[in-house]
Design a protein around this motif. Structure first.
Motif, PDB file in Angstrom:
ATOM      1  N   GLY A  35       1.704   8.709  -0.400  1.00 19.70           N
ATOM      2  CA  GLY A  35       2.718   7.995  -1.175  1.00 19.70           C
ATOM      3  C   GLY A  35       2.339   7.845  -2.642  1.00 19.70           C
ATOM      4  O   GLY A  35       1.388   8.473  -3.135  1.00 19.70           O
TER       5      GLY A  35
ATOM      6  N   ASN B  99      -1.267   3.076  -2.603  1.00 19.00           N
ATOM      7  CA  ASN B  99      -1.951   2.503  -3.772  1.00 19.00           C
ATOM      8  C   ASN B  99      -2.362   3.571  -4.791  1.00 19.00           C
ATOM      9  O   ASN B  99      -3.123   3.302  -5.714  1.00 19.00           O
ATOM     10  CB  ASN B  99      -3.189   1.710  -3.336  1.00 19.00           C
TER      11      ASN B  99
ATOM     12  N   SER C 186      -4.179   6.176  -4.150  1.00 16.52           N
ATOM     13  CA  SER C 186      -5.524   6.720  -3.913  1.00 16.52           C
ATOM     14  C   SER C 186      -5.501   8.240  -3.720  1.00 16.52           C
ATOM     15  O   SER C 186      -6.506   8.910  -3.981  1.00 16.52           O
ATOM     16  CB  SER C 186      -6.165   6.048  -2.694  1.00 16.52           C
ATOM     17  N   CYS C 187      -4.369   8.781  -3.286  1.00 18.08           N
ATOM     18  CA  CYS C 187      -4.327  10.232  -3.048  1.00 18.08           C
ATOM     19  C   CYS C 187      -4.340  11.044  -4.345  1.00 18.08           C
ATOM     20  O   CYS C 187      -4.623  12.240  -4.324  1.00 18.08           O
ATOM     21  CB  CYS C 187      -3.106  10.601  -2.210  1.00 18.08           C
TER      22      CYS C 187
ATOM     23  N   ALA D  96       2.920  16.124   0.931  1.00 20.94           N
ATOM     24  CA  ALA D  96       4.249  15.712   1.428  1.00 20.94           C
ATOM     25  C   ALA D  96       4.588  14.347   0.861  1.00 20.94           C
ATOM     26  O   ALA D  96       3.714  13.491   0.691  1.00 20.94           O
ATOM     27  CB  ALA D  96       4.248  15.648   2.949  1.00 20.94           C
ATOM     28  N   GLY D  97       5.867  14.159   0.553  1.00 23.46           N
ATOM     29  CA  GLY D  97       6.369  12.838   0.180  1.00 23.46           C
ATOM     30  C   GLY D  97       6.134  12.454  -1.258  1.00 23.46           C
ATOM     31  O   GLY D  97       6.031  13.292  -2.163  1.00 23.46           O
TER      32      GLY D  97
ATOM     33  N   PHE E 117      -8.693   5.816   9.610  1.00 25.50           N
ATOM     34  CA  PHE E 117      -9.346   5.165   8.466  1.00 25.50           C
ATOM     35  C   PHE E 117      -8.695   5.630   7.176  1.00 25.50           C
ATOM     36  O   PHE E 117      -7.995   6.656   7.165  1.00 25.50           O
ATOM     37  CB  PHE E 117     -10.860   5.405   8.444  1.00 25.50           C
ATOM     38  N   GLU E 118      -8.926   4.885   6.109  1.00 28.31           N
ATOM     39  CA  GLU E 118      -8.399   5.282   4.804  1.00 28.31           C
ATOM     40  C   GLU E 118      -9.308   6.359   4.234  1.00 28.31           C
ATOM     41  O   GLU E 118     -10.533   6.174   4.171  1.00 28.31           O
ATOM     42  CB  GLU E 118      -8.354   4.083   3.854  1.00 28.31           C
TER      43      GLU E 118
ATOM     44  N   LEU F 112       2.665  -2.515   0.876  1.00 22.88           N
ATOM     45  CA  LEU F 112       3.072  -1.702   2.027  1.00 22.88           C
ATOM     46  C   LEU F 112       2.071  -0.584   2.323  1.00 22.88           C
ATOM     47  O   LEU F 112       2.281   0.201   3.239  1.00 22.88           O
ATOM     48  CB  LEU F 112       4.470  -1.102   1.783  1.00 22.88           C
TER      49      LEU F 112
ATOM     50  N   HIS G 275      17.483   9.400  -0.793  1.00 27.76           N
ATOM     51  CA  HIS G 275      16.977  10.736  -1.151  1.00 27.76           C
ATOM     52  C   HIS G 275      15.452  10.814  -1.079  1.00 27.76           C
ATOM     53  O   HIS G 275      14.890  11.849  -0.732  1.00 27.76           O
ATOM     54  CB  HIS G 275      17.456  11.115  -2.552  1.00 27.76           C
ATOM     55  N   ASN G 276      14.773   9.718  -1.431  1.00 24.28           N
ATOM     56  CA  ASN G 276      13.301   9.746  -1.404  1.00 24.28           C
ATOM     57  C   ASN G 276      12.779   9.752   0.022  1.00 24.28           C
ATOM     58  O   ASN G 276      11.815  10.450   0.344  1.00 24.28           O
ATOM     59  CB  ASN G 276      12.744   8.552  -2.185  1.00 24.28           C
TER      60      ASN G 276
ATOM     61  N   ALA H 224      10.635  12.626   1.854  1.00 20.35           N
ATOM     62  CA  ALA H 224       9.365  12.359   2.547  1.00 20.35           C
ATOM     63  C   ALA H 224       9.382  12.990   3.943  1.00 20.35           C
ATOM     64  O   ALA H 224       8.429  13.663   4.347  1.00 20.35           O
ATOM     65  CB  ALA H 224       9.118  10.853   2.641  1.00 20.35           C
TER      66      ALA H 224
ATOM     67  N   LEU I  62      -7.795  12.041  -4.815  1.00 15.66           N
ATOM     68  CA  LEU I  62      -8.190  13.053  -3.827  1.00 15.66           C
ATOM     69  C   LEU I  62      -7.644  14.426  -4.235  1.00 15.66           C
ATOM     70  O   LEU I  62      -8.345  15.435  -4.127  1.00 15.66           O
ATOM     71  CB  LEU I  62      -7.674  12.661  -2.434  1.00 15.66           C
TER      72      LEU I  62
HETATM   73  C1  LIG Z   1      11.286  -1.884  -1.487  1.00 16.55           C
HETATM   74  C2  LIG Z   1      11.524  -0.407  -1.373  1.00 16.55           C
HETATM   75  C3  LIG Z   1      12.805   0.057  -1.145  1.00 16.55           C
HETATM   76  C4  LIG Z   1      13.036   1.415  -1.039  1.00 16.55           C
HETATM   77  N1  LIG Z   1      14.296   1.851  -0.810  1.00 16.55           N
HETATM   78  C5  LIG Z   1      14.528   3.162  -0.641  1.00 16.55           C
HETATM   79  C6  LIG Z   1      15.830   3.638  -0.356  1.00 16.55           C
HETATM   80  O1  LIG Z   1      16.773   2.877  -0.238  1.00 16.55           O
HETATM   81  N2  LIG Z   1      15.996   4.971  -0.193  1.00 16.55           N
HETATM   82  C7  LIG Z   1      14.976   5.853  -0.322  1.00 16.55           C
HETATM   83  O2  LIG Z   1      15.191   7.046  -0.175  1.00 16.55           O
HETATM   84  N3  LIG Z   1      13.737   5.446  -0.606  1.00 16.55           N
HETATM   85  C8  LIG Z   1      13.482   4.114  -0.758  1.00 16.55           C
HETATM   86  N4  LIG Z   1      12.224   3.701  -1.040  1.00 16.55           N
HETATM   87  C9  LIG Z   1      11.181   4.707  -1.270  1.00 16.55           C
HETATM   88  C10 LIG Z   1      10.654   5.278   0.021  1.00 16.55           C
HETATM   89  O3  LIG Z   1      10.285   4.211   0.880  1.00 16.55           O
HETATM   90  C11 LIG Z   1       9.462   6.188  -0.300  1.00 16.55           C
HETATM   91  O4  LIG Z   1       9.877   7.216  -1.177  1.00 16.55           O
HETATM   92  C12 LIG Z   1       8.902   6.808   0.958  1.00 16.55           C
HETATM   93  O5  LIG Z   1       8.506   5.818   1.881  1.00 16.55           O
HETATM   94  C13 LIG Z   1       7.699   7.650   0.613  1.00 16.55           C
HETATM   95  O6  LIG Z   1       7.159   8.111   1.817  1.00 16.55           O
HETATM   96  P1  LIG Z   1       5.678   8.648   1.863  1.00 16.55           P
HETATM   97  O7  LIG Z   1       5.419   8.945   3.306  1.00 16.55           O
HETATM   98  O8  LIG Z   1       5.468   9.719   0.862  1.00 16.55           O
HETATM   99  O9  LIG Z   1       4.755   7.412   1.393  1.00 16.55           O
HETATM  100  P2  LIG Z   1       4.623   5.958   1.993  1.00 16.55           P
HETATM  101  O10 LIG Z   1       5.824   5.574   2.763  1.00 16.55           O
HETATM  102  O11 LIG Z   1       4.196   5.110   0.848  1.00 16.55           O
HETATM  103  O12 LIG Z   1       3.436   6.089   3.045  1.00 16.55           O
HETATM  104  C14 LIG Z   1       2.132   6.414   2.596  1.00 16.55           C
HETATM  105  C15 LIG Z   1       1.173   5.975   3.689  1.00 16.55           C
HETATM  106  O13 LIG Z   1      -0.102   6.539   3.401  1.00 16.55           O
HETATM  107  C16 LIG Z   1      -1.084   5.531   3.560  1.00 16.55           C
HETATM  108  N5  LIG Z   1      -2.215   5.886   2.677  1.00 16.55           N
HETATM  109  C17 LIG Z   1      -2.243   5.833   1.323  1.00 16.55           C
HETATM  110  N6  LIG Z   1      -3.436   6.252   0.853  1.00 16.55           N
HETATM  111  C18 LIG Z   1      -4.160   6.598   1.955  1.00 16.55           C
HETATM  112  C19 LIG Z   1      -5.485   7.116   2.120  1.00 16.55           C
HETATM  113  N7  LIG Z   1      -6.289   7.363   1.075  1.00 16.55           N
HETATM  114  N8  LIG Z   1      -5.929   7.343   3.396  1.00 16.55           N
HETATM  115  C20 LIG Z   1      -5.128   7.089   4.473  1.00 16.55           C
HETATM  116  N9  LIG Z   1      -3.866   6.620   4.380  1.00 16.55           N
HETATM  117  C21 LIG Z   1      -3.386   6.372   3.118  1.00 16.55           C
HETATM  118  C22 LIG Z   1      -0.414   4.234   3.188  1.00 16.55           C
HETATM  119  O14 LIG Z   1      -1.079   3.139   3.788  1.00 16.55           O
HETATM  120  C23 LIG Z   1       0.982   4.457   3.730  1.00 16.55           C
HETATM  121  O15 LIG Z   1       1.052   4.047   5.079  1.00 16.55           O
HETATM  122  C24 LIG Z   1      11.960   2.333  -1.155  1.00 16.55           C
HETATM  123  C25 LIG Z   1      10.675   1.875  -1.366  1.00 16.55           C
HETATM  124  C26 LIG Z   1      10.447   0.513  -1.480  1.00 16.55           C
HETATM  125  C27 LIG Z   1       9.049   0.042  -1.717  1.00 16.55           C
END
Ligand SMILES: Cc1cc2nc3c(=O)[nH]c(=O)nc-3n(C[C@H](O)[C@H](O)[C@H](O)COP(=O)(O)OP(=O)(O)OC[C@H]3O[C@@H](n4cnc5c(N)ncnc54)[C@H](O)[C@@H]3O)c2cc1C
Length: 282
Positions: free
Chosen positions: A37, A47, A49-50, A253-254, A5-6, A44, A266-267, A271, A53
Motif C-alpha cells: 500500500g 506506512n 515501508s515498501c 500490486a496496488g 510478519f512485517e 490501517l 477505482h483504487n 488493487a 524495500l
Molecule cells: C478512509 C479510506 C477510504 C477509502 N475509500 C476508497 C473508496 O471509496 N474507493 C476506492 O477505490 N479506494 C478507497 N480507498 C483507498 C483504498 O482503500 C486503497 O487504494 C486500497 O486499499 C489499496 O490496497 P493495497 O492492497 O494496495 O494496500 P492496503 O489496503 O493499504 O494494504 C496494504 C497491506 O500491506 C501491509 N503491509 C504494509 N507494509 C508491509 C510490510 N513491510 N510487510 C508486511 N505487510 C505490510 C499493511 O499492513 C496492509 O495490510 C480508501 C482508503 C481509505 C484509507
C-alpha cells in the motif's frame, strides 16, 4: 506460504529472495510481490515501508503526497461558515493553469475546505504544494452552479434595485448562513452601493459568487487522506505482468505503485486487479 510478519528487509538470494522480519526471521522465496500500500491512514497498516524495500532493487519512488484529502485554506469565510455544506462546482488552479474539476459537496471547516468537491480536486493541489513546493495554488468555486452568471447577475441587480440589504442578497440562492458574509462578497466584488449602477454591481457580485477563489496553503495529513499519490515509478514495471523491469521475480500490486484513480472504487479495483495479475507469476 504464510510468513506472518512485517517485511523489514528483502535481499537477493541464490533461490530468488530472502525476506526478513525486524526480529531476524527469514523466509526464502522464488518471487516476491510488494503490495504494502501507500501511506494513507497508517492506523490501517500501510506506512510506506515498501518504498524502501523497492528502493533496494533500484526502483525510483515518486515522492508520495496525501490525496483525496481536505485542503488548508486561510480565508475568514471558512471560519464564518464552518459546518456549512453546499453543492458546488470546483476547479484547481495552479500557476494560472486550470486542473482537476469536480462537482459535489463542499464542506467549510475551521482549517479550510472538505467535502467531496474539495477531495476530488485535491490531488493536483497536493502535488503542487506538498511535492513541488508551489505557492500559487488555489481552488476556484462556483457557489451557485445551478444558475448562469448572466441570470445570476440579472437577479442580483434586480434585488439591489429593489433596495434589498447586502446580507439578504443571497436569500434563496445560498444557505441562510451566507447572510453573514454577503457584505464581504460585495466588498470583494468592489460593488459598493451608490458608486456604480445596480447592473454593474450585480454583474460584479455574480462574478465573485461564480468564481470564488480560495488560496490553498497545504493539505491535511496522512491520517485524513483516502489515497496516496506517488509511489514506485510505474514506468519501471512491465505493464502486462507487473514484474519489475529492474529485478526478475519482483512484482508490484496496488497502491504501492504510482497509479491513482479517483474516488468511486477505482483504487480498490486497481488493487484487486493488479494483485490478480501480479499473482500470475511464471
Ligand atoms: C478512509 C479510506 C477510504 C477509502 N475509500 C476508497 C473508496 O471509496 N474507493 C476506492 O477505490 N479506494 C478507497 N480507498 C483507498 C483504498 O482503500 C486503497 O487504494 C486500497 O486499499 C489499496 O490496497 P493495497 O492492497 O494496495 O494496500 P492496503 O489496503 O493499504 O494494504 C496494504 C497491506 O500491506 C501491509 N503491509 C504494509 N507494509 C508491509 C510490510 N513491510 N510487510 C508486511 N505487510 C505490510 C499493511 O499492513 C496492509 O495490510 C480508501 C482508503 C481509505 C484509507
Amino acid at each position: 506460504m504464510k510468513a506472518d510478519f512485517e517485511a523489514a528487509d528483502i535481499t537477493a538470494s541464490s533461490g530468488g529472495f530472502s525476506v526478513a522480519s525486524a526480529a531476524g526471521r527469514t523466509v526464502e522465496a522464488r518471487a516476491v510481490i510488494l503490495a504494502g500500500g501507500g501511506k494513507s491512514y497508517p492506523a490501517l497498516g500501510a506506512n510506506g515501508s515498501c518504498y524502501a524495500l523497492a528502493g533496494r532493487f533500484g526502483h525510483h519512488i515518486v515522492p508520495p503526497v496525501p490525496s483525496a484529502v481536505p485542503l488548508l485554506v486561510k480565508d475568514p469565510m471558512c471560519q464564518a461558515l464552518q459546518g456549512q455544506k453546499l453543492m458546488v462546482r470546483a476547479v484547481s488552479l495552479i500557476a494560472g493553469q486550470a486542473g482537476q474539476k469536480a462537482e459535489g459537496e463542499l464542506l467549510f471547516a475551521q482549517y479550510g475546505l472538505s467535502g467531496t468537491a474539495a477531495l476530488d480536486v485535491s490531488e493536483s493541489l497536493s502535488i503542487a504544494v506538498n511535492r513541488d513546493g508551489k505557492k500559487d495554488a488555489s481552488v476556484i468555486v462556483d457557489l451557485i452552479p445551478f444558475m448562469s452568471e448572466e441570470d445570476l447577475a440579472a437577479e442580483l441587480s434586480r434585488r439591489m434595485e429593489a433596495g434589498w440589504s447586502a446580507k439578504d442578497l443571497g436569500a434563496g440562492l445560498l444557505p441562510e448562513k451566507f447572510a453573514l458574509i454577503m457584505p464581504q462578497f460585495l466588498g470583494d466584488a468592489g460593488a459598493s452601493a451608490g458608486k456604480m449602477s445596480h447592473g454593474e454591481a450585480g454583474r460584479r457580485l455574480a462574478a465573485v459568487l461564480k468564481s470564488k477563489k480560495f488560496a490553498v496553503q497545504g493539505t491535511r495529513g496522512w491520517n485524513e487522506a483516502e489515497f496516496t499519490s506517488g509511489g514506485v515509478d510505474a514506468r519501471e514495471v512491465k505493464p502486462r505482468t507487473l514484474e519489475s523491469k529492474l529485478r526478475r521475480g519482483l512484482y508490484f500490486a496496488g497502491e504501492v505503485l504510482d497509479v491513482q484513480g479517483g474516488r468511486g472504487g477505482h483504487n480498490l479495483a486497481w488493487a484487486w486487479a493488479s494483485g490478480f495479475v501480479a499473482g500470475l507469476t511464471e
